[in-house]
Design an enzyme around this catalytic site. Sequence first.
Site, PDB file in Angstrom:
ATOM      1  N   ASP A   1      -4.632   1.784   0.746  1.00 41.37           N
ATOM      2  CA  ASP A   1      -4.333   0.445   1.265  1.00 41.37           C
ATOM      3  C   ASP A   1      -4.788   0.341   2.727  1.00 41.37           C
ATOM      4  O   ASP A   1      -4.714  -0.727   3.336  1.00 41.37           O
ATOM      5  CB  ASP A   1      -2.856   0.068   1.082  1.00 41.37           C
ATOM      6  N   SER A   2      -5.329   1.447   3.265  1.00 43.57           N
ATOM      7  CA  SER A   2      -6.016   1.397   4.557  1.00 43.57           C
ATOM      8  C   SER A   2      -7.207   0.437   4.479  1.00 43.57           C
ATOM      9  O   SER A   2      -7.782   0.094   5.512  1.00 43.57           O
ATOM     10  CB  SER A   2      -6.488   2.800   4.968  1.00 43.57           C
TER      11      SER A   2
ATOM     12  N   ASP B   1      -3.839   3.010  -4.473  1.00 43.18           N
ATOM     13  CA  ASP B   1      -2.679   2.985  -3.580  1.00 43.18           C
ATOM     14  C   ASP B   1      -1.842   1.734  -3.847  1.00 43.18           C
ATOM     15  O   ASP B   1      -2.357   0.609  -3.759  1.00 43.18           O
ATOM     16  CB  ASP B   1      -3.207   2.942  -2.136  1.00 43.18           C
TER      17      ASP B   1
ATOM     18  N   GLU C   1       4.316   5.287  -1.163  1.00 42.77           N
ATOM     19  CA  GLU C   1       4.905   5.878   0.036  1.00 42.77           C
ATOM     20  C   GLU C   1       6.422   5.962  -0.080  1.00 42.77           C
ATOM     21  O   GLU C   1       7.049   5.070  -0.655  1.00 42.77           O
ATOM     22  CB  GLU C   1       4.561   5.015   1.262  1.00 42.77           C
TER      23      GLU C   1
ATOM     24  N   LYS D   1      -0.707   6.054  -5.979  1.00 44.06           N
ATOM     25  CA  LYS D   1       0.018   6.679  -4.866  1.00 44.06           C
ATOM     26  C   LYS D   1       1.026   5.671  -4.344  1.00 44.06           C
ATOM     27  O   LYS D   1       0.753   4.470  -4.317  1.00 44.06           O
ATOM     28  CB  LYS D   1      -0.952   7.077  -3.751  1.00 44.06           C
TER      29      LYS D   1
ATOM     30  N   GLU E   1       1.399  13.019   5.991  1.00 45.26           N
ATOM     31  CA  GLU E   1       0.624  12.366   7.054  1.00 45.26           C
ATOM     32  C   GLU E   1       1.314  12.539   8.403  1.00 45.26           C
ATOM     33  O   GLU E   1       2.495  12.202   8.568  1.00 45.26           O
ATOM     34  CB  GLU E   1       0.448  10.867   6.730  1.00 45.26           C
TER      35      GLU E   1
END
Length: 274
Positions: free
Chosen positions: A47-48, A86, A118, A116, A185
Amino acid sequence: MPAKRVTTADIRRKKAEGRPITMLTAYDYPTARLVDEAGVDIVLVGDSVGNVILGYDSTIPVTMADMLHHTRAVSRGVRRALVVGDMPFLSYHLERTEAVRNAGRFLQEAGAQAVKLEGGRDVAETVRTIVAAGIPVMGHLGLTPQSVHQLGGYRVQGRDEAAARRLLEDAQILEEAGVFSLVLECIPLDLARQITARVGVPTIGIGAGPHCDGQVLVTHDLLGLYGDFKPKFVKRYADLHVEIARALRAFREDVENGRFPTAEYSFGGPEEKQ
Ligand code: KIV
């Protein structure tokens, strides 16, 4: 013969065999092809994309529609690597059924093989439910950019003893919930070493030092596509912004000075008529 696709079992086996795992981001077809042809194990459609491609100042505005669009393009370019999509902000935080449906869309509509998401203990039940639906999940702990406002900025996590203990527990909880791997991270390298030693699933670090089972970077960062932005943990393997800026300027100057297009780049000129 088509290349054999990397599976989540291959990723887990690499940890068991002590072989480093490689992961890079891609958001489009040509980059996906290049990253895949470089032989990395995992292509992450992060999602970057929000920061790197869409020009937002965080990942928070990124939507499911954005992620599916970019994941489809990447999936079309990847033959061998495992493609991980993501899950964006709020796509897995509300109802668990909605989380499973959104996770499933990455596989069913966009060609990814895993997702993925978070978070630690707070998302453990959601992870369990998605995994129970047959969808492999990669966890993500430490600096979790979707929580940037709660974390008070993009800063190293787990520096004090209590925070480090909590991250270690979160890693164990996520392993128990069924993740097949875990991104760490921006945490101190010794904490990453401890987590890597204490969980059975592979850890993949970004700004987490050399003791993780694998490493990930944002491809645009390692290619040096930004002139001024370079976090401490990024190693630049190229300076593409300099090279691209040079090429674009050269085009403009050639056109302005009548050097392009010459006969070589034109149709029907004297060379073709011979
Ligand atoms: O979105 C992303 O690119 C990521 C990586 C930095 C792990 O989550």
